[in-house]
Each structure stands twice: as C-alpha cells, then as structure tokens.
Design a protein around this motif. Structure first.
Motif, short mmCIF file in Angstrom:
data_model
loop_
_atom_site.label_atom_id
_atom_site.label_comp_id
_atom_site.label_asym_id
_atom_site.label_seq_id
_atom_site.Cartn_x
_atom_site.Cartn_y
_atom_site.Cartn_z
N UNK A 51 -6.06 5.98 -12.80
CA UNK A 51 -4.79 5.42 -13.25
C UNK A 51 -4.16 4.56 -12.16
N UNK A 52 -4.16 5.04 -10.91
CA UNK A 52 -3.59 4.27 -9.81
C UNK A 52 -4.39 3.00 -9.56
N UNK A 53 -5.71 3.14 -9.52
CA UNK A 53 -6.55 1.97 -9.25
C UNK A 53 -6.38 0.90 -10.32
N UNK A 54 -6.32 1.34 -11.58
CA UNK A 54 -6.26 0.38 -12.67
C UNK A 54 -4.88 -0.25 -12.80
N UNK A 55 -3.84 0.60 -12.69
CA UNK A 55 -2.48 0.10 -12.91
C UNK A 55 -1.84 -0.50 -11.68
N UNK A 56 -2.37 -0.17 -10.50
CA UNK A 56 -1.72 -0.67 -9.29
C UNK A 56 -2.69 -1.36 -8.33
N UNK A 59 -4.12 -4.57 -9.42
CA UNK A 59 -3.11 -5.64 -9.37
C UNK A 59 -2.99 -6.18 -7.95
N UNK A 60 -2.93 -5.26 -6.96
CA UNK A 60 -2.81 -5.68 -5.56
C UNK A 60 -3.99 -6.55 -5.14
N UNK A 61 -5.19 -6.06 -5.44
CA UNK A 61 -6.39 -6.79 -5.01
C UNK A 61 -6.51 -8.11 -5.76
N UNK A 62 -6.32 -8.06 -7.08
CA UNK A 62 -6.41 -9.29 -7.87
C UNK A 62 -5.38 -10.32 -7.44
N UNK A 498 1.33 -4.52 7.30
CA UNK A 498 0.51 -5.62 6.80
C UNK A 498 1.21 -6.26 5.62
N UNK A 499 0.67 -7.35 5.14
CA UNK A 499 1.30 -8.06 4.02
C UNK A 499 0.60 -7.72 2.72
N UNK A 500 1.24 -8.06 1.61
CA UNK A 500 0.62 -7.91 0.30
C UNK A 500 -0.24 -9.11 -0.04
N UNK A 501 0.14 -10.26 0.51
CA UNK A 501 -0.60 -11.48 0.19
C UNK A 501 -1.89 -11.62 0.98
N UNK A 502 -2.03 -10.83 2.06
CA UNK A 502 -3.25 -10.97 2.86
C UNK A 502 -3.69 -9.68 3.52
N UNK A 503 -3.24 -8.52 2.99
CA UNK A 503 -3.55 -7.24 3.62
C UNK A 503 -4.94 -6.72 3.33
N UNK A 504 -5.30 -5.61 4.01
CA UNK A 504 -6.61 -4.98 3.84
C UNK A 504 -6.54 -3.92 2.74
#
Length: 651
Positions: A51-56, A59-62, A498-504
C-alpha cells in the motif's frame, strides 16, 4: 482565464495505475486530447509495504524521474498526484488500515515538493487532485494541501494570556508556587496571595528574568474582608483580572467521631468558603470589564471518591463540595450567557508537608510505598486547561501518578538516546519494568546500571526496527521473560536530509521503514499481546508537529510525509480498536524541535542547517517525557488523543 489543452497536444504523459478505474479514465481523456500515453506498474508485496509503495513511494520515484526529464529538457511540465479525501481526514470506519496514512503522506509530499520548486525557481506545476463522486458525475478539484493543523485538532496555546493578570491563592509553597512559576514563565502577570507573603516576594526575585511578573499580596484567606480587599487592590493597582486559580487548602489531623469543631471549621473556611468568596470577587471583575476569563479550582481525587484512609475526617467532604461548586457555578454562568470558564483539577496524592514530606516519621511512613505526584505535575495540568481554545472548556481534569502501571511492562523503541532514553528512565523511576529496544544496545545497558537503585528496572534488547523478524523476536523475548506488555512507546524515528526532486530512493524507504512500518509492526505485536492477556494497555506514538503542518524547512523530503502517516495511523488504529470494543488507549504526542541526534547533535548537519536549528526555540527530551507521563497518568476512562509540545516562544 481561458482553459485549453492545446499546449499538450503531441506531448508525452505518464499515468501510473492506468489499467482500470481513475487511471484508465484519465488515459482515455488524455488520448482524446492528442497526448501519447504509457504506463508504469508496481509489483505485489506484503500488504502494508504494498500500500505504501503503490500509493506513496511510486509517486515519489515517478515524480523524481519526471522532474529530472522535464528539467533536463527545460520543460515547464505538470505533475498531478491523484490523492483522496482520506489524505485529509481519516474515515470513520475500519478496514482502511494503511491506505489513509499513505494518502496523508501524499498530501504532505505534494506541499513539500511545491515548496522545493518555489525555492529553486522551478516552474513545473504540481496539483493534488481529490476525486469525489456525486451521483454519476466525477468532480475533480485542485487543492492546496493542508498547511495548518486539521480544524478538528485542538491546538494548545497560552498566547491569549500573555500580559494578562492571574490570581493564585495559597501561592507561597507547594502546588501554588509551582503554578505561579509556570504562569510567569508563560508571560502572565501573577498576584500570589498567602499569609507568608515573604516567600512569594523571594520567589518574585528568582523569577525576575521570566517573561511575566509576580506580585506578592499578604492575606488570611479565612477572612472575607481580607479577600475582598485583595481583589480591590489588584483591580486598582495591577489591572483587570483574567485568571483565578483557587489553590489554597488544608487538612487537619482529627476525626469525625470525636473531632475538634474548630478544626472542622478551619478546613471548611479555607477549602470551601474562601474559594466561593474569591470566585465571586473574580467574576464581579471579569463581568465588569467584559472579560471571558477562566477560574480553576484545585480539587482532589478525594472530591470524587472517599478513600479507605483513616484520618481525613472532613477533608473529603470539603472536596466533594468543591466538585459540586464547580458544576453549580458553571450552570449559573451558562444561565446568564457568560463565557467565563470553570475547571476543576483533581490531583491524587501530592508530595507536601502533609504527605511524603511530613515531619512526623510515622505519618511520613504511610506514604513511602504510595505513588506520589509532584507539585509541578499539577501545574502542568493547570497550564493544559488554560491553554485550550476559547471554545473548549475542560470541566474536570483528574491527575494521578503512574501508580497503576507499577510493576507492569513497557516497551520503548529507539531507547538508546534522546526522547526514548529520557522516557525509559522516567518510567523506571515510576516503578515500571521497561524494555528498551535499539541497535546500540550497549547505551541502554549502561543506563540500566545507573538506574539499578530505582523502583523499576530497565532491560536492553537489541533490535533493528527496519527488520520485522527482529521486532517479532524482541516482543517474544519480552513475553517469555517478563510478562505481557502493558505500554508501548513508539519512539524510534529517522530523518535523512535530501530533496524530493533529486533524493535517493533508499533514503526515502528507510524513513518509511522506521517511522511508519516499524511503528505498525511493533503496534500490531503489542495489541496482540494486550488482547490475548486482557490488558487495558496504552500505546503512544511519538509523532511530530511536522505530522500536522508542513514546516518551512528545506531538505526534509519524505520525513513530514511519514509523520502525516503516523497522524492518520493513530486515528485509524483508534477506530479499529473501538470497533472491537477494546479499551486499549492510543495517543499521539507531537513535539516541535527537540534536542537530539536528528537535530543539534546530527554530525551530518550543514553549516546552514546548524545555524537554522540554533536560531529556533528547542525542546529538551525531558519536556516530551513529561507529556508522555502525563498521558499515561490519566484515568482509565480518559483518553488523550493528541498532545502538541512546542517551546513557549515558538511560532
């Protein structure tokens, strides 16, 4: 404003989860407008992580990859996160489990990413879309995510009383002196009334550097004329009265079957009549100046239940009278449309010259094995009552020591330092058997030696909260060796800048593994044990103010999102337990900035972050521990859902 899709014709759009439902409908609409569509899909893993991977996480990685492509190609693109109303409020039915927390995390993520864009001048648009079904018509609207506390969340603040006048009776020592200290520290102008005014004057000198101010007034509170004169002097010399704390009280050593009439009269004069007279004079002044003030009666648990304790004679009767007086006065004020608040604060046994500090060894011995409150605990309760919003009135606040937990087992995660260490130590001081979970188990073992002479005992168990098998093994060890768990403090937390736009991605996953999944696994195991053993336990999540409002602090990336998830998890679990008619309590404690290895002591702090932290008010771990002990001290029928803790001068 002219709406047009022409700028996107022939451009590339990615839609995640596009096989059916909302995703499929969005794809159809985009293709109709001439966009080229492709899909991404995530694998099937265990329920919570799925649920976390799919819903959150997806989204972060994409989003990160989309941002990278857009910025490399200088495209002012548009990212739309399809959220849910459950990302803004927890639904009032069970079965949602991790879904609402994941969507709360997405709400926070969207706002934090928008702020990152603003800070770097990025023109990529970002929208959080909530879909509501109205009959057969789908309505989509762009929302600016929650950047303030939920309107259903009560925010505690003493700001409205800064510079205002408060009267505290019996202010020379004990509870009265502790209340005075707290009020002055919160910027209130306090008049302390007592016969021993010299002690108050001495205290005023000690508090001279605090935001408020303390004045001493000498009066015998058994004499009506002296009480009336005191309030007249305050009005003429200090200013309009906003707060009255009726603290003065006494107990005399006699009996009812052959007691001393004068002793009975003195107790009633001080505990009941002086309270009535002071309240009357305070209300006269408040109504004269149209002040929505607050009157607090320092009552007692003996005002609700007579203990099996010889020697109290007329004292419980006087406190039962205070209980009735508080409600009678509230009803009178309601009948005339007054907004003056009335609160009764009823502590258990408090350390004083009448109890554990009694000069008589025989009487002192009676309290040696009894859980005892400190005067500061009662002062904390008074500040809590006064801190409630104007439309909230606490009728009755009962404060008891953590005595019901003596000899019981508590588990504290992340107990090697900071809030976890402070909390574990305090629980041991209060007589609990505490199990501290952490990777650096040697730090807990060292503190266990230092606490060897205390009422309780501290055990160290090594566990990595990112590993489910280690959490399960730890709880099994506790059950096999110490007995059922009664308290769980979910304190373990992790932040990697770290950032959301370029984090690990790995940094994001670790924060969710510790802050959310580790918390869920530990909670599940604790609840299983409590239910199996019919234990009315208590679970406390150490949350953060970042779990209620997105802070204007750079490089926090998914950390606020994890704490938004904890906020939702708290309410979701409460609803699940309610549906099972369980009496297990669940509380979220949300501190502001705390002195810890994640803040001041963080070795990875940049110079900019170090200066930012040093410029802000900061709490000590002990401040949070006090809140936890207060929560655990509430009676069985009282459940504290949320505590916010910030420094007095924090914004």
């Amino acid at each position: 404003m002219v709406l047009s899709m022409e700028r996107w014709v022939g451009k590339v759009a990615i839609v995640t989860g596009a096989s059916e439902g909302i995703g499929a409908a969005i794809v159809d609409q985009l293709v109709e407008y001439g966009l080229i569509s492709t899909t991404l899909h995530d694998g099937n893993i265990d329920d919570w992580r799925y649920v976390i991977n799919l819903n959150f996480m997806a989204v972060c990685i994409g989003s990160k990859e989309a941002i990278r492509v857009m910025r490399e190609n200088q495209i002012n693109g548009h990212i739309i996160n399809v959220n849910s109303i459950y990302g803004h409020r927890v639904p009032s039915y069970p079965g949602i489990n991790m879904y609402s927390p994941a969507k709360h995390a997405l709400t926070c993520y969207t706002e934090y990413l928008r702020r990152e864009f603003n800070s770097i001048g990025c023109r990529i648009k970002l929208t959080s879309s909530i879909m509501k079904t109205q009959s057969r018509m789908s309505v989509s609207r762009a929302l600016s995510p929650v950047s303030h506390p939920d309107p259903n969340t009560m925010v505690l603040s003493m700001d409205r009383w800064v510079g205002k006048v408060a009267v505290v009776t019996g202010a020379s020592a004990g509870i009265g002196a502790a209340i005075v200290d707290q009020l002055v520290a919160n910027g209130v102008v306090v008049v302390g009334i007592a016969r021993r005014a010299d002690l108050i004057e001495q205290r005023a000198e000690e508090l001279a550097d605090k935001p408020g101010k303390l004045h001493a007034y000498k009066a015998d509170l058994t004499k009506e004329e002296e009480i009336v004169e005191a309030f007249k002097w305050i009005d003429e010399n200090i200013g309009p009265l906003h707060i009255l704390v009726n603290n003065v009280g006494s107990s005399r050593d006699t009996t009812l079957y052959d007691g001393d009439t004068e002793a009975w009269k003195s107790v009633l004069d001080l505990n009941v009549l002086s309270l009535c007279i002071a309240s009357r004079e305070a209300i006269k002044l408040m109504r004269l100046y149209d002040i929505d003030g607050h009157i607090v009666h320092i009552n007692s648990i003996f005002g609700h239940k007579v203990p099996n304790f010889v020697g109290l004679n007329i004292y419980p009767a006087s406190k039962f009278a205070v209980t009735a007086l508080a409600e009678s006065l509230r009803q009178e004020l309601n009948s005339i449309g007054s907004k003056i608040k009335i609160s009764s604060v009823s502590p258990g046994v408090v350390a004083s010259e009448l109890t554990s500090q009694n000069p008589d060894p025989e009487k002192r011995a009676m309290y040696e094995n009894m859980p005892i409150l400190e005067a500061e605990n009662i002062a904390d309760g008074v500040i809590y009552v006064l801190s409630t919003p104007e439309d909230v009135q606490v009728y009755e606040l009962t404060i008891k020591p953590v005595g019901e937990w003596v000899g019981k087992v508590a588990v504290v995660t992340g107990a090697s330092s900071g809030i976890g260490a402070s909390t574990a130590d305090a629980l041991v001081e209060n007589g609990l058997i505490v199990v501290g979970l952490a990777r650096r188990v040697e730090l807990i073992e060292e503190r266990s030696k230092q606490l060897s002479g205390k009422k309780g005992k501290l055990y160290a168990v090594k566990a990595d909260i990112t590993r489910e098998e280690e959490i399960l093994k730890a709880f099994k060890w506790v059950g096999d060796n110490l007995g059922p768990v009664h308290i769980l403090i979910n304190n373990a937390g992790y932040l990697k800048e770290g950032s959301l736009s370029g984090g690990r991605t790995e940094d994001w996953k670790k924060q969710f593994d510790i802050n959310v999944l580790g918390l869920c696994i530990a909670t599940r195991e604790a609840v299983r044990i409590m239910r199996a053993n019919d234990v009315k336990g208590h679970i406390v999540h150490i949350n953060s103010i970042a779990g209620h409002a997105v802070a204007k602090v750079p490089n926090l990336n998914v950390y606020p999102a994890t704490k938004f998830a904890v906020t939702a998890l708290t309410e979701t679990l409460r609803q699940e337990l309610n549906s099972l008619q369980s009496e297990i309590k669940i509380t979220s404690v949300s501190p502001g900035l705390v002195y810890s290895e994640m803040t001041v002591l963080n070795k990875d702090n940049t110079e900019e972050r170090r200066k930012m932290i040093e410029s802000r008010p900061i709490l000590q771990p002990e401040d949070i521990t006090n809140g936890i002990v207060y929560v655990l001290s509430t009676p069985e029928h009282v459940q504290v859902r949320l505590i916010w803790e910030t420094e007095n001068n924090a914004n």
